[in-house]
Design a protein around this motif. Structure first.
Motif, PDB file in Angstrom:
ATOM      1  N   ALA B  74      20.904 -72.746   4.111  1.00  0.00           N
ATOM      2  CA  ALA B  74      21.161 -72.705   2.670  1.00  0.00           C
ATOM      3  C   ALA B  74      21.862 -71.404   2.275  1.00  0.00           C
ATOM      4  O   ALA B  74      22.758 -71.407   1.425  1.00  0.00           O
ATOM      5  N   ILE B  75      21.446 -70.293   2.895  1.00  0.00           N
ATOM      6  CA  ILE B  75      22.057 -69.001   2.551  1.00  0.00           C
ATOM      7  C   ILE B  75      23.475 -68.922   3.102  1.00  0.00           C
ATOM      8  O   ILE B  75      24.394 -68.460   2.432  1.00  0.00           O
ATOM      9  N   ASN B  76      23.656 -69.413   4.339  1.00  0.00           N
ATOM     10  CA  ASN B  76      25.003 -69.429   4.909  1.00  0.00           C
ATOM     11  C   ASN B  76      25.964 -70.173   3.984  1.00  0.00           C
ATOM     12  O   ASN B  76      27.059 -69.693   3.676  1.00  0.00           O
ATOM     13  N   ILE B  77      25.551 -71.351   3.555  1.00  0.00           N
ATOM     14  CA  ILE B  77      26.437 -72.175   2.731  1.00  0.00           C
ATOM     15  C   ILE B  77      26.625 -71.549   1.350  1.00  0.00           C
ATOM     16  O   ILE B  77      27.740 -71.504   0.821  1.00  0.00           O
ATOM     17  N   THR B  79      26.475 -68.387   0.562  1.00  0.00           N
ATOM     18  CA  THR B  79      27.346 -67.225   0.698  1.00  0.00           C
ATOM     19  C   THR B  79      28.801 -67.657   0.785  1.00  0.00           C
ATOM     20  O   THR B  79      29.679 -67.097   0.116  1.00  0.00           O
ATOM     21  N   ALA B  91      29.178 -64.470  -3.915  1.00  0.00           N
ATOM     22  CA  ALA B  91      28.313 -64.733  -2.765  1.00  0.00           C
ATOM     23  C   ALA B  91      26.880 -64.332  -3.095  1.00  0.00           C
ATOM     24  O   ALA B  91      25.933 -65.062  -2.783  1.00  0.00           O
ATOM     25  N   LEU B  92      26.732 -63.183  -3.755  1.00  0.00           N
ATOM     26  CA  LEU B  92      25.396 -62.712  -4.135  1.00  0.00           C
ATOM     27  C   LEU B  92      24.749 -63.664  -5.141  1.00  0.00           C
ATOM     28  O   LEU B  92      23.574 -64.039  -4.983  1.00  0.00           O
ATOM     29  N   THR B  95      23.666 -66.880  -3.439  1.00  0.00           N
ATOM     30  CA  THR B  95      22.559 -66.671  -2.503  1.00  0.00           C
ATOM     31  C   THR B  95      21.251 -66.429  -3.237  1.00  0.00           C
ATOM     32  O   THR B  95      20.217 -67.028  -2.912  1.00  0.00           O
ATOM     33  N   VAL B  98      19.989 -69.693  -4.644  1.00  0.00           N
ATOM     34  CA  VAL B  98      19.436 -70.679  -3.719  1.00  0.00           C
ATOM     35  C   VAL B  98      18.094 -70.207  -3.148  1.00  0.00           C
ATOM     36  O   VAL B  98      17.250 -71.016  -2.776  1.00  0.00           O
ATOM     37  N   VAL B  99      17.885 -68.882  -3.111  1.00  0.00           N
ATOM     38  CA  VAL B  99      16.653 -68.333  -2.527  1.00  0.00           C
ATOM     39  C   VAL B  99      15.521 -68.267  -3.551  1.00  0.00           C
ATOM     40  O   VAL B  99      14.355 -68.466  -3.221  1.00  0.00           O
TER      41      VAL B  99
END
Lengths: 190, 211
Positions: B74-77, B79, B91-92, B95, B98-99
């Protein structure tokens, strides 16, 4: 402060060295728990159970939970940051590299190989989610001939979701909301 | 929000607000239930069909990278999509979005622990969502597979490319889903096979052009 830094470093390692996402990260997370003495195997199984029934990536759930148990809310923040940071940074670097080397045989070839593998991994993820939800144990097992092995309500939900998304073109989020409400009603009333 | 004011670069795509990115990814994070792959039908629909943040081909590559790189998919996508929209800040925003649901839900749940795990309504809702995710993922996988079979910019001989794509997908499904081989090995094998395949097809292609 020492504890917070250790939590951060430990989960940074988890984020850095785990491939395949989610459940593939659990063994590494289990090893890292051992270093925080007050947490044992029971805390780990609590955590796995919790991560299954909470929204969000399992690894983030796990980091937050273990950080919280070990060091309160600051611990939760540091552990979560630790597990998130490696993939964030790696992705930023990879994007830069990609923009530079796009079109080279190696990069294009690697993508030509990974793209179809991605489909296989997605469908494998479906099998993992089905385990214990659509059937009572693993999807492929000797008990498949027994009708009692199947959970027919989730199978119905599964079939209806496919119809809703492919025929009625509903959005994935809406299908999940509808099916979440349906599941709550069916299991709550029964 | 509007610190960038070089008028020329601010086309419609760049205008996608930071709060919007954050909010879309927050919603996706909230409904990522049953593992990172559960977010893929949502992200595919939101980022390509609804918002037009990525083209379909970019989305394919984004998912492929999300699964191949270490860490949380999820973080890869998040970002990747955020960076393509608004650079580092985007990107931040994506991320964190999603977190945050994962982080907050654990804090809230631990505060009221015990009350929720045994509640049949909530357990039922999650069972319903997971069953739906299985269906959504199958539909999304088929959609992505069909799109892959089209090939891009005529690099591939069509028929052989379809055969290659289908065989590779099925093999990796069987390896990971039925034989429990770790995803890393399958991805590495895919990279090697892909490079060999690409060399062969590109060489054949250029030979045909030479004629």
């Amino acid at each position: 402060m020492m504890l917070l830094l250790r939590l951060f470093a430990e989960f940074f390692k988890v984020g850095l060295f785990s491939f395949g996402g989610g459940n593939a990260m659990l063994p590494l997370i289990y090893q890292s728990i051992q270093k925080f003495s007050q947490l044992g195997t029971s805390a780990f199984s609590d955590m796995v159970a919790l991560s299954q029934v909470t929204p969000g990536p399992v690894a983030v759930n796990a980091a937050t939970f273990i950080g919280l148990e070990a060091g309160g809310i600051p611990g939760a923040v540091f552990a979560t940051l630790g597990v998130c940071l490696p993939c964030f940074l790696i992705m930023l670097i990879v994007i830069r590299l990609l923009d530079r080397f796009r079109g080279s045989t190696l990069v294009e070839g690697a993508f030509a190989g990974i793209r179809p593998v991605t489909i296989g991994l997605l469908l494998a993820a479906v099998i993992f989610i089905m385990n214990g939800v659509l059937v009572k144990g693993p999807v492929v097992s000797a008990e498949m001939a027994d009708p009692g092995y199947y959970n027919w309500i989730p199978i119905g939900i599964f079939a209806v979701s496919i119809l809703l998304i492919s025929l009625l073109k509903l959005k994935p989020l809406h299908v999940m909301l509808i099916m979440g409400a349906a599941g709550a009603l069916i299991y709550g009333v029964m | 929000m509007q610190k960038k004011t070089e008028g020329a670069t601010s086309n419609k795509k760049r205008d996608e607000g930071m709060i919007n990115l954050f909010w879309e990814f927050f919603k996706i994070g909230l409904f990522t239930i049953g593992g990172g792959a559960a977010m893929i039908p949502q992200i595919q629909q939101v980022a390509t069909e609804e918002k037009g943040w990525l083209t379909e081909d970019e989305m394919l590559d984004c998912i492929a990278m999300g699964q191949s790189l270490p860490g949380v998919i999820a973080i890869n996508i998040g970002t990747y999509v955020g960076y393509r929209q608004r650079g580092l800040a985007g990107a931040l925003a994506a991320t964190v979005g999603v977190v945050l649901p994962a982080f907050l839900s654990i804090l809230i749940l631990v505060a009221v622990l015990g009350a929720i795990g045994d509640n049949p309504w909530i357990a039922g809702a999650f069972t319903g969502i997971k069953a739906a995710v299985c269906g959504l993922l199958i539909v999304t996988s088929v959609k992505l597979l069909l799109q892959m079979c089209k090939g891009r910019d005529g690099t591939y001989a069509r028929k052989s490319h379809v055969v290659f794509t289908v065989i590779m997908s099925v093999l990796s499904l069987v390896a990971v889903g039925f034989f429990g081989i770790t995803a890393v090995l399958v991805i590495l094998a895919g990279i090697v096979i892909g490079i060999v395949y690409y060399r062969i097809t590109v060489m054949n292609g250029s030979r045909e052009v030479d004629k």
